[in-house]
Write a protein that holds these residues in place. Structure first.
Motif, PDB file in Angstrom:
ATOM      1  N   SER A   7       0.846  -1.193   0.000  1.00  0.00           N
ATOM      2  CA  SER A   7       0.000   0.000   0.000  1.00  0.00           C
ATOM      3  C   SER A   7       0.878   1.237   0.000  1.00  0.00           C
ATOM      4  CB  SER A   7      -0.925   0.012   1.229  1.00  0.00           C
ATOM      5  OG  SER A   7      -0.161   0.050   2.421  1.00  0.00           O
ATOM      6  N   GLY A   8       0.245   2.373  -0.267  1.00  0.00           N
ATOM      7  CA  GLY A   8       0.956   3.638  -0.171  1.00  0.00           C
ATOM      8  C   GLY A   8       1.341   4.273  -1.485  1.00  0.00           C
ATOM      9  N   GLY A   9       1.067   3.605  -2.580  1.00  0.00           N
ATOM     10  CA  GLY A   9       1.409   4.182  -3.869  1.00  0.00           C
ATOM     11  C   GLY A   9       0.533   5.367  -4.215  1.00  0.00           C
ATOM     12  N   ARG A  38      10.552  -3.246  -8.305  1.00  0.00           N
ATOM     13  CA  ARG A  38       9.664  -2.443  -9.140  1.00  0.00           C
ATOM     14  C   ARG A  38       9.646  -2.996 -10.548  1.00  0.00           C
ATOM     15  NH1 ARG A  38      12.993   3.298  -9.124  1.00  0.00           N
ATOM     16  NH2 ARG A  38      14.700   2.689 -10.538  1.00  0.00           N
ATOM     17  N   GLN A  39       8.518  -2.733 -11.205  1.00  0.00           N
ATOM     18  CA  GLN A  39       8.296  -3.292 -12.537  1.00  0.00           C
ATOM     19  C   GLN A  39       7.693  -2.226 -13.426  1.00  0.00           C
ATOM     20  OE1 GLN A  39       8.304  -7.076 -13.594  1.00  0.00           O
ATOM     21  NE2 GLN A  39       8.620  -5.820 -15.407  1.00  0.00           N
ATOM     22  N   VAL A  40       8.323  -2.023 -14.564  1.00  0.00           N
ATOM     23  CA  VAL A  40       7.779  -1.155 -15.603  1.00  0.00           C
ATOM     24  C   VAL A  40       7.372  -2.045 -16.764  1.00  0.00           C
ATOM     25  CG1 VAL A  40       8.285   0.699 -17.230  1.00  0.00           C
ATOM     26  CG2 VAL A  40       9.225   0.789 -14.911  1.00  0.00           C
ATOM     27  N   PRO A  41       6.188  -1.850 -17.330  1.00  0.00           N
ATOM     28  CA  PRO A  41       5.757  -2.701 -18.453  1.00  0.00           C
ATOM     29  C   PRO A  41       6.793  -2.728 -19.561  1.00  0.00           C
ATOM     30  CG  PRO A  41       3.935  -1.358 -17.701  1.00  0.00           C
ATOM     31  CD  PRO A  41       5.145  -0.882 -16.945  1.00  0.00           C
ATOM     32  N   GLY A  42       7.110  -3.922 -20.017  1.00  0.00           N
ATOM     33  CA  GLY A  42       8.075  -4.083 -21.100  1.00  0.00           C
ATOM     34  C   GLY A  42       9.518  -4.139 -20.647  1.00  0.00           C
ATOM     35  N   ALA A  93       6.682   3.314 -11.623  1.00  0.00           N
ATOM     36  CA  ALA A  93       6.637   1.861 -11.789  1.00  0.00           C
ATOM     37  C   ALA A  93       5.582   1.285 -10.848  1.00  0.00           C
ATOM     38  CB  ALA A  93       7.994   1.240 -11.471  1.00  0.00           C
ATOM     39  N   VAL A  94       5.330   0.018 -11.014  1.00  0.00           N
ATOM     40  CA  VAL A  94       4.589  -0.740 -10.007  1.00  0.00           C
ATOM     41  C   VAL A  94       5.618  -1.286  -9.025  1.00  0.00           C
ATOM     42  CG1 VAL A  94       3.153  -2.757  -9.545  1.00  0.00           C
ATOM     43  CG2 VAL A  94       2.711  -1.342 -11.566  1.00  0.00           C
ATOM     44  N   TYR A  95       5.403  -1.004  -7.753  1.00  0.00           N
ATOM     45  CA  TYR A  95       6.335  -1.438  -6.719  1.00  0.00           C
ATOM     46  C   TYR A  95       5.765  -2.665  -6.011  1.00  0.00           C
ATOM     47  CZ  TYR A  95       9.300   2.575  -7.418  1.00  0.00           C
ATOM     48  OH  TYR A  95      10.175   3.486  -7.968  1.00  0.00           O
ATOM     49  N   LEU A  96       6.601  -3.669  -5.911  1.00  0.00           N
ATOM     50  CA  LEU A  96       6.167  -4.937  -5.342  1.00  0.00           C
ATOM     51  C   LEU A  96       7.038  -5.319  -4.144  1.00  0.00           C
ATOM     52  CD1 LEU A  96       6.500  -5.518  -8.793  1.00  0.00           C
ATOM     53  CD2 LEU A  96       4.711  -7.077  -8.044  1.00  0.00           C
ATOM     54  N   CYS A  97       6.410  -6.002  -3.237  1.00  0.00           N
ATOM     55  CA  CYS A  97       7.073  -6.510  -2.046  1.00  0.00           C
ATOM     56  C   CYS A  97       7.059  -8.036  -2.127  1.00  0.00           C
ATOM     57  CB  CYS A  97       6.300  -6.010  -0.836  1.00  0.00           C
ATOM     58  SG  CYS A  97       6.788  -6.701   0.732  1.00  0.00           S
ATOM     59  N   ALA A  98       8.105  -8.660  -1.602  1.00  0.00           N
ATOM     60  CA  ALA A  98       8.167 -10.110  -1.610  1.00  0.00           C
ATOM     61  C   ALA A  98       8.870 -10.608  -0.359  1.00  0.00           C
ATOM     62  CB  ALA A  98       8.898 -10.600  -2.850  1.00  0.00           C
ATOM     63  N   ALA A  99       8.421 -11.758   0.130  1.00  0.00           N
ATOM     64  CA  ALA A  99       9.029 -12.378   1.299  1.00  0.00           C
ATOM     65  C   ALA A  99       9.983 -13.482   0.859  1.00  0.00           C
ATOM     66  CB  ALA A  99       7.956 -12.935   2.217  1.00  0.00           C
ATOM     67  N   ASP A 100      11.204 -13.386   1.342  1.00  0.00           N
ATOM     68  CA  ASP A 100      12.203 -14.418   1.076  1.00  0.00           C
ATOM     69  C   ASP A 100      11.831 -15.672   1.862  1.00  0.00           C
ATOM     70  OD1 ASP A 100      14.849 -15.846   1.221  1.00  0.00           O
ATOM     71  OD2 ASP A 100      15.542 -14.022   0.225  1.00  0.00           O
TER      72      ASP A 100
END
Length: 122
Positions: A7-9, A38-42, A93-100
């Motif tokens: 959240s927070g974007g 983060r992910q930018v399309p393409g 970008a789209v910012y993503l979080c992930a758990a190791d």
């Protein structure tokens, strides 16, 4: 069921700041190292920062953000935050979080959120 939620974007002007939050439902985040991406399309997804389970050690995955972005965790709130300062249009970008899967940053992420959009524009 374990689920990662970001959240927070939002929309922010160049030079502005934004704080993103990541939490996990169904389990505590305490046991896991957590990374922000983060992910930018393409384009390929970029790893930004990772923090270990204790919060005492962070890993920079992308040098270009290390002086502007900070990762931290709040165990009481079961969250990991990404503080972003001096934002630039290229940070959009789209910012993503992930758990190791481990308590330290191994780069093996088993749980991913859906992401939150950050747009830097005047």
């Amino acid at each position: 069921q374990l689920q990662i939620v970001e959240s927070g974007g939002g929309l922010v002007q160049p030079g502005g700041s934004l704080t993103l939050s990541c939490t996990m439902t169904g389990h505590t985040l305490d046991y896991f190292a957590v990374g922000w991406f983060r992910q930018v399309p393409g384009k390929e997804r970029e790893g930004l920062l990772c923090i270990n389970s204790s919060g005492e050690d962070t890993t920079t995955l992308l040098d270009s953000v290390k002086d502007r972005f900070t990762i931290s965790r709040d165990k009481w709130k079961n969250t990991v935050s990404l503080q972003m300062n001096n934002l630039k249009p290229e940070d959009t970008a789209v910012y993503l979080c992930a758990a190791d899967r481990n308590s330290w940053c191994t780069g093996i992420y088993d749980w991913w959120g859906q992401g939150t959009q950050v747009t830097v524009s005047s």
